[in-house]
Design a protein around this motif. Structure first.
Motif, PDB file in Angstrom:
ATOM      1  N   TYR A 184      34.093 -30.651 -52.884  1.00 40.26           N
ATOM      2  CA  TYR A 184      34.259 -31.309 -51.590  1.00 40.26           C
ATOM      3  C   TYR A 184      34.743 -32.736 -51.833  1.00 40.26           C
ATOM      4  O   TYR A 184      34.093 -33.502 -52.559  1.00 40.26           O
ATOM      5  N   VAL A 305      33.687 -33.856 -41.395  1.00 41.32           N
ATOM      6  CA  VAL A 305      34.568 -33.292 -42.425  1.00 41.32           C
ATOM      7  C   VAL A 305      35.071 -34.390 -43.353  1.00 41.32           C
ATOM      8  O   VAL A 305      35.134 -34.228 -44.571  1.00 41.32           O
ATOM      9  N   TRP A 315      32.506 -29.096 -43.086  1.00 46.56           N
ATOM     10  CA  TRP A 315      33.475 -29.295 -44.162  1.00 46.56           C
ATOM     11  C   TRP A 315      33.690 -28.054 -45.025  1.00 46.56           C
ATOM     12  O   TRP A 315      34.734 -27.939 -45.669  1.00 46.56           O
ATOM     13  N   ASN A 318      36.415 -26.406 -43.266  1.00 41.26           N
ATOM     14  CA  ASN A 318      37.556 -27.276 -42.964  1.00 41.26           C
ATOM     15  C   ASN A 318      38.056 -27.054 -41.533  1.00 41.26           C
ATOM     16  O   ASN A 318      39.244 -26.857 -41.292  1.00 41.26           O
ATOM     17  N   LYS A 320      37.532 -28.098 -37.174  1.00 47.91           N
ATOM     18  CA  LYS A 320      36.954 -28.896 -36.101  1.00 47.91           C
ATOM     19  C   LYS A 320      37.511 -28.410 -34.779  1.00 47.91           C
ATOM     20  O   LYS A 320      38.723 -28.311 -34.614  1.00 47.91           O
TER      21      LYS A 320
END
Length: 833
Positions: A184, A305, A315, A318, A320
């Motif tokens: 990440y 994220v 996250w 990935n 939103k």
């Protein structure tokens, strides 16, 4: 090996090393000269590091309360070119150790190859309880690098820390780095790693020179270590794989980058943190405060994220969704100024990149294409329209988040920068009332199109959608107030009028064009353009939203809806509410929703829990608290690490983990404890049950720490400069020497108290009714009181400790009282007969 402890001023000379020392405590810094190690300990002994300079530079131990949390690899720096990797802890000669004015300095290290050489210096000093570390690099050439570490922390395993709270308001959750090289990467440097069992935490704070950028990646190494690798670059790093912040099975999350010839510096502070104390949620009788803390520090933050991208998917996926209205509300409960700051920049980016010139708000952000209506995905920004249909709730939800974010930040300049965009977003949907009945239509007309129009994206809600219209009502109401704050009374009146017209139309029976079903005692979901009505299967977000947003204020209807929902939930012994209690018709949903109960046709989605809590809070607090406690129990079972829960087994389902599952607990703060920050004050509007009496916790708003003590009809708000006790909700602010009291936390000022310079004001509000006001001062000083919002030019009777006099209000409706309070003093103001 001999151990040398420095106690007084002296100088050592030895081969390859020059050392000059000034007085330090013996236990703070220890040198083992033959082994070439240095141990630096914070004075409280909660944190220490062991530096090894025998073969380059390496921090080989980082001890938290005596426990080394590092793997044998330790902490080092490195660069990677296309030709290879070069580390600070490789074989190196000529290392020089010096000490001057409290600074321990390692210099002389060079590593790299013919294309690029790094000359690196490390500096250390103790600053209070922190170990301050400077990493100074001099690059020999301008070139491209594949990777770097400045530095890389190699922790022993992924269970050393539960996770890390990032200084953009987000978090890294170690358990989600499941596979080797799961990584990440974010564009920020500061992090607080914590262990939820021991309460030990390590805070890493970073700073670099202006014009440089810091990024960090967190990874599961091939040695099963948990690694934290930091970058300092001239330009913000790009992602290597599309726009992916998280990548599975690949450690190289960032794209190659260029470094310039010259010197770069990173300042690092290492600090032990008592996690239990620093992140305490206070005393919460009747509520599992530990679960609240952990849920908000994990699930609640997981939707961040990256910088400028706060959502509620998170996250790992990935993703939103802009068609969600609760991001700022989550920030209210998380209570972290870094989240609030990032939320503001998120809305800035969406304003600039996700809002079309027409005012249409694109509904989603994703790292890769594949979920979009053809031609709508922007590979540079990641924003697009969802393939399932135009999800119109992105229009009101952008405005709701902007309005609620403003209450947290109090930044009128920022709000003004969003004024035009919010007006365009609302205007886009207002124009869609083609038949002028006060209800706004979607872009799909009927179920035959097999398209969605809101968050339930594989349910074919069409044309007049009650869920979207309920959110629109909330947006209009909130934005009308924002226009008022910005000084445009005409627009404020306009938006309030549009909201009222919508409310009137919404509440009409379905036979008259509204959404209320007298037969089923519920609000239906939608009406197609042919007049057919759909979604009378007790859809919970629809009915909760109608009540929670204030569209439905008919007490009989509220009882019919909420009693019905609770009876059904109890009958099935559900721990949380499903999206609907009965099945949609098969033609109303995508095939993935069949047979009932399945997915959006009947499964449990706690994302919309805050609407349920808000709806029940004023009707039956016991029910609201039951579901709050249920979600906390579920968090302790599985971390809420699911998209949804199976209706039958009530076990977690789906890989797309939703941070929105935290909203049931954000509602605990907003709708039970009554935390209602406003742009110009701190507000509390508690709605407590006796079982919660004695709640006591701190809340920080715009850098002011408020201590709150809450019991039924007994509320105290305190800061370092004032304390107010009241039986009813209120708002308060203090600027310079003036304390302002807002009855009921409404916008109208009730009382202003002018005190002496830097004097702490303590008072109790006894009652605050129209034409009858009473308060008691419990702090001694010479005060001027201004009672506001009165009738102008009217005589009022003022009693001060039972001694009365008449005072006339001025032309602005203010009444001024000056009084020296040497002891407890009671004031009563009533309208004269």
């Amino acid at each position: 090996m001999p151990l040398i402890k420095l106690r007084n001023i002296f100088t050592f000379f030895f081969i390859g090393t020059i050392f000059c020392a000034k007085p330090v405590l013996a236990d703070d810094i220890k040198y083992d000269l033959p082994a070439k190690t240095i141990t630096i300990s914070a004075p409280d002994k909660n944190l220490s590091i062991v530096i090894d300079y025998s073969s380059g530079y390496l921090i080989k131990q980082l001890n938290i309360k005596g426990q080394n949390v590092l793997s044998p690899a330790g902490i080092y720096t490195w660069i990677k070119t296309k030709d290879g990797a070069f580390l600070s802890n490789g074989k190196a000669a000529g290392i020089i150790l010096t000490k001057d004015n409290g600074i321990i300095k390692l210099s002389g290290l060079k590593y790299g190859d013919g294309a690029i050489t790094v000359a690196e210096t490390w500096e250390f000093r103790l600053t209070g309880s922190k170990i301050h570390w400077n990493i100074i690099r001099d690059y020999s050439n301008t070139t491209s690098l594949e990777e770097m570490a400045m530095p890389q922390y190699n922790f022993a395993n992924l269970s050393i820390w539960k996770g890390g709270i990032l200084d953009n308001g987000g978090m890294v959750w170690c358990k989600y780095l499941k596979q080797v090289n799961d990584t990440y990467g974010v564009h920020t440097g500061g992090v607080t790693f914590w262990n939820a069992e021991s309460g030990n935490a390590l805070r890493i704070s970073t700073k670099t020179d202006k014009g440089y950028n810091i990024a960090t990646k967190y990874s599961h190494s091939p040695n099963n270590e948990f690694t934290c690798t930091q970058y300092v670059t001239d330009n913000p790093l790009d992602q290597r794989y599309n726009l992916s912040r998280f990548v599975s099975g690949r450690a190289d999350v960032f794209a190659p980058f260029q470094i310039k010839k010259g010197t770069v510096k990173l300042e690092v502070d290492l600090e032990y943190i008592d996690y239990f104390k620093t992140y305490s949620r206070g005393t919460l009788p009747g509520i599992d405060a530990v679960a609240v803390r952990e849920l908000l520090n994990t699930t609640g933050r997981y939707g961040v994220v990256d910088n400028n991208i706060i959502g509620a998917n998170g996250w790992v996926s990935n993703w939103k969704c802009l068609h969600e209205p609760f991001f700022a509300q989550i920030g209210m409960a998380v209570d972290d100024k870094n989240y609030t700051k990032n939320m503001a920049s998120t809305l800035d980016q969406e304003r600039d990149e996700a809002v079309l010139p027409s005012g249409r708000v694109l509904s989603r952000w994703h790292n890769v294409p594949g979920d979009e209506i053809a031609g709508t995905y922007n590979a540079k920004t990641g924003y697009y329209e969802a393939m399932w249909g135009y999800t119109i709730d992105s229009q009101p939800d952008f405005v709701i988040n902007t309005s609620e974010q403003f209450d947290l930040s109090g930044d009128t300049k920022w709000l003004r920068a969003h004024q035009t965009t919010c007006e365009k977003a609302l205007g886009w949907l207002i124009k869609r009332d083609a038949n002028h009945n006060g209800i706004f239509e979607m872009m799909n007309n009927n179920i035959s199109e097999k398209k969605a129009s809101d968050w339930l994206d594989i349910v074919w809600a069409s044309y007049e959608n009650s869920f979207v219209n309920a959110q629109m009502y909330e947006a209009l109401t909130l934005w009308a107030n924002c226009e008022k704050v910005l000084g445009d009374k005409e627009k404020s009146t306009y938006y309030a009028g549009v909201a009222k017209r919508l409310k009137d139309a919404f509440n009409k029976p379905i036979a008259e064009g509204g959404f209320w079903s007298p037969e089923k005692k519920q609000y239906v979901y939608w009406r197609d353009d042919d007049g057919s009505v759909h979604g009378d299967n007790l859809v919970t977000p629809v009915n909760f939203a109608a009540i929670a947003f204030g569209l439905c204020d008919d007490q009989q209807r509220i009882a019919q809806i909420l009693d019905q929902i609770e009876a059904r939930a109890v009958k099935e012994n559900l721990f949380h509410w499903p999206l609907c209690f009965d099945s949609f018709k098969q033609e109303e949903v995508s095939g993935g929703n069949w047979p009932f109960p399945r997915y959006e046709n009947g499964d449990i989605f706690p994302t919309w829990g805050y609407l349920g809590i808000r709806a029940y809070a004023n009707y039956d607090k016991g029910v609201a608290l039951k579901y709050i406690n249920n979600i906390l129990k579920q968090y302790k079972k599985d971390g809420l690490s699911s998209q949804r829960y199976d209706r039958v087994t009530q076990t977690g389902q789906g890989d797309d983990i939703l941070a929105g599952i935290s909203t049931t607990i954000t509602a605990l703060y907003r709708d039970i404890y009554g935390i209602r920050p406003k742009w110009n004050r701190m507000g509390i509007e508690p709605n407590l049950s006796p079982s919660l009496n004695g709640a006591a916790f701190s809340y920080t708003l715009r850098d002011t720490v408020y201590q709150l003590k809450l019991s039924v009809n007994d509320y105290t708000m305190s800061t370092s400069s004032f304390s107010i006790k009241s039986k009813e909700g209120f708002g308060a602010s203090k600027h310079a020497d003036v304390l302002t009291f807002y009855p009921g936390n409404k916008d109208d000022k009730g009382l202003q108290v002018n005190a002496g310079p830097k004097k702490r004001i303590q008072m109790q509000i006894n009652s605050w009714k129209p034409n009858a006001y009473s308060w008691t001062m419990t702090s001694a000083d010479s005060y001027q009181f201004t009672v506001s919002s009165l009738q102008p030019g009217i005589n009022y009777k003022v009693e001060i400790n039972n001694v009365s006099k008449n005072i006339k209000s001025d032309s602005a409706g203010n009444l001024i009282i000056k009084q020296q309070c040497a002891a407890i003093t009671k004031f009563v103001v009533t309208k004269s007969a």
